[in-house]
Design a protein around this motif. Structure first.
Motif, short mmCIF file in Angstrom:
data_model
loop_
_atom_site.label_atom_id
_atom_site.label_comp_id
_atom_site.label_asym_id
_atom_site.label_seq_id
_atom_site.Cartn_x
_atom_site.Cartn_y
_atom_site.Cartn_z
N LEU A 241 -0.89 6.98 8.35
CA LEU A 241 -0.80 8.39 8.68
C LEU A 241 0.46 8.70 9.48
O LEU A 241 1.11 9.74 9.26
N ARG A 242 0.80 7.84 10.41
CA ARG A 242 1.97 8.08 11.24
C ARG A 242 3.27 7.93 10.44
O ARG A 242 4.21 8.71 10.61
N TYR B 204 0.83 -1.20 0.00
CA TYR B 204 0.00 0.00 0.00
C TYR B 204 0.87 1.25 0.00
O TYR B 204 1.80 1.37 0.78
N ARG B 205 0.53 2.20 -0.88
CA ARG B 205 1.23 3.47 -0.90
C ARG B 205 0.91 4.28 0.36
O ARG B 205 1.74 5.03 0.86
N GLY B 206 -0.32 4.17 0.84
CA GLY B 206 -0.71 4.90 2.05
C GLY B 206 -0.98 6.37 1.78
O GLY B 206 -0.77 7.21 2.66
N ILE B 207 -1.46 6.70 0.58
CA ILE B 207 -1.82 8.09 0.26
C ILE B 207 -3.24 8.33 0.78
O ILE B 207 -4.21 7.79 0.25
N GLN C 121 -6.59 0.54 12.24
CA GLN C 121 -5.18 0.34 12.58
C GLN C 121 -4.28 0.60 11.37
O GLN C 121 -3.23 1.24 11.49
N THR C 122 -4.68 0.09 10.21
CA THR C 122 -3.90 0.32 8.99
C THR C 122 -3.83 1.80 8.66
O THR C 122 -2.77 2.33 8.28
N SER D 51 -1.14 16.07 14.87
CA SER D 51 -1.06 14.87 15.72
C SER D 51 -2.03 13.81 15.23
O SER D 51 -3.14 14.12 14.77
N ILE D 52 -1.61 12.56 15.32
CA ILE D 52 -2.41 11.42 14.84
C ILE D 52 -2.51 10.41 15.98
O ILE D 52 -1.50 9.96 16.51
#
Length: 529
Positions: free
Chosen positions: A344-345, A207-210, A338-339, A237-238
């Motif tokens: 994001l982090r 996953y790119r996580g965009i 969770q993913t 903050s996340i």
């Protein structure tokens, strides 16, 4: 002799005791020398007894080596400087994305202000070198097809390595490590994750996580339109994945940065979201033209659509929400939450990995457990064998016992360093420890032989003279070993690197701490007080 005089005379032994104490604390005290809570959990099977971490060979797991998808042109001169260069880079990126019909994040321009140059990259396998060159020419960059290079830049590979390491840490995968390797001109990202199957690790990497928040609202003509409202960089903050028991949904709490929060609040008011709370029927054809939905989009896929809560709408109407900028990103499941939190982090993966050309290596936990047991057995046999040989060689407990204890102290200190640095131990490190025991005892034998060369020694002055002579020999041998092992420790040569690092650390600990301490112990036992 006074206490101060005794300390000055035996400071090398005291130094050894201090290092041993710190090593034992790092090995066995919960939290180690640094104390406090761990940022992520360690392997459950081992954390109750010690703070060591294990790699694939001793814990099982998966290693995936995959190249990065993309192509690039580097060091292209542009007639601009300063802010104009940045603006020119944005124009090039937009033109290339439009010409090649790329998805969000599939084009990147890096600017070099010092030389007035740009590097342009695209992260897709659906574009040919000729098409990329043509798009660059359309953007005003004079390049030919042969100027295009396969793969991505070093800066992008470094970004990917950092992001994957952050993802692994956020996911709580203790003992994992990420590196780069070059084979036949192709650069690979190498990820090792103990206690993970191939499918689990690939799922984490693919996953790119965009992440985007998209406003889905009526276009005024009976249809719907989408507008990106928030992107990953807008979040401050996340929080961690959470569950709202009253409403029954999973979410990730985030805080939007002040500037983007003001713009988001204004867009929500102007586009009618605050006047139409709780009015989302995403995917319902009958509701088309009247939906006011906030879409959580990851890698271009909508993972959730929800309405604006009335309390949030009222806060935005009054212009108060942007002061705090708190926001809940709702997901359909706890796993999705969770993913999303991890993505994001850790940030988005700059470019995708090519799993079609990936090389996968996996060790089952059962086999790794055998390796661990065999490693412990071999270590014990090595110590017992060396101890027996040393005792037979000298037949004097005053010489043999301190030698054995000093050699074992060296191993304990190295294990403490590994625990302190959270170094995942593997089979190559075990080989290094065994080599350290052997070379360490060799050096101690040199000291003992030199000191006892002409029989018992009673004079401290004579002892010191003989010890210095032996130590010069040991120092020269240590320098040779460090020089020989340094290339292996620096270069990415797989398991050889772990062996070299442990060997170098062992030599340094021996020369600086354990060998001098052994000399002081021998002096105290063999000379007149």
């Amino acid at each position: 002799m006074s206490a101060i005089g005794s300390i000055k005379a035996n400071w090398r032994v005291l130094l050894l005791v201090v290092f041993l104490t710190v090593a034992l604390v790092a090995l066995f005290l919960p939290g180690g020398v640094m104390g406090g809570e761990e940022t992520y959990p360690t392997n459950e099977s081992d954390s109750s007894m010690h703070n060591l971490e294990f790699g694939l060979g001793l814990d099982g797991g998966t290693k995936i080596s995959a190249p990065v998808v993309g192509m690039h042109v580097s060091e292209v001169s542009v007639d601009a400087e300063g802010t104009q260069l940045d603006r020119r880079g944005q124009e090039i990126q937009a033109t290339v994305s439009e010409e090649l019909d790329l998805e969000t994040g599939d084009a990147l321009v890096r600017t070099d202000h010092q030389n007035g140059e740009v590097s342009v990259e695209v992260f897709t396998g659906n574009v040919s070198e000729a098409e990329f060159a043509a798009a660059l020419q359309e953007a005003g960059i004079d390049v030919a097809e042969e100027d295009v290079e396969q793969g991505v830049t070093q800066a992008t590979r470094d970004d990917i390595q950092t992001t994957i390491q952050l993802r692994i840490n956020e996911a709580g995968l203790s003992g994992s490590q990420v590196s780069q390797a070059e084979m036949d001109g192709t650069y690979y990202i190498v990820t090792e994750a103990p206690a993970m199957t191939t499918e689990e690790l690939q799922s984490l990497l693919e996953y790119r996580g965009i992440v985007e928040i998209v406003m889905h609202y009526p276009d005024g003509e009976g249809g719907q339109q989408n507008e990106t409202a928030l992107v990953q960089q807008d979040f401050g903050s996340i929080g961690t994945a959470s569950y709202n028991g009253e409403e029954g949904y999973d979410y990730v709490p985030v805080t939007v940065n002040p500037g983007p929060a003001e713009e988001y609040q204004q867009a929500m008011v102007e586009n009618g979201f605050t006047q139409n709370p709780s009015s989302c029927n995403y995917g319902n054809p009958e509701a088309r033209g009247s939906n006011y939905c906030l879409l959580t989009v990851v890698d271009g896929e909508v993972i959730d659509a929800h309405s604006v809560a009335p309390t949030l709408a009222s806060s935005m109407e009054r212009g108060e929400w942007a002061n705090g900028g708190q926001f809940q990103m709702i997901t359909p499941s706890q796993q999705e939450a969770q993913t999303l939190s991890i993505n994001l982090r850790a940030g988005e993966l700059r470019a995708p990995l090519d799993f079609d050309r990936a090389q996968t290596y996996m060790i089952s936990p059962a086999l790794a457990e055998q390796f661990k047991n065999y490693s412990l057995l071999i270590g014990i046999l090595a110590v017992l064998t060396v101890s027996g040989v040393v005792y037979v060689r000298y037949g004097d407990r005053r010489v043999a016992l301190p030698m054995i204890v000093t050699a074992l102290s060296e191993v304990v200190i190295l294990l403490g360093v590994a625990a302190l640095l959270r170094m995942p131990l593997d089979l190559s490190h075990v080989a290094g420890f065994i080599a350290v025991v052997g070379t360490g005892v060799d050096d101690l034998v040199i000291i003992a032989d030199e000191v006892l060369d002409e029989g018992d020694v009673n004079s401290r002055r004579v002892f010191e003279s003989r010890f210095r002579k032996a130590f010069w020999v040991i120092g020269a041998a240590a320098a040779t070993t460090i020089i020989a092992m340094s290339p292996l420790a620096v270069l990415s040569l797989g398991d050889l690197r772990g062996f070299a690092i442990i060997t170098i650390l062992g030599v340094l600990v021996g020369v600086l701490i354990t060998r001098p301490a052994y000399g002081d112990i021998l002096r105290r036992l063999l000379t007149d007080k």
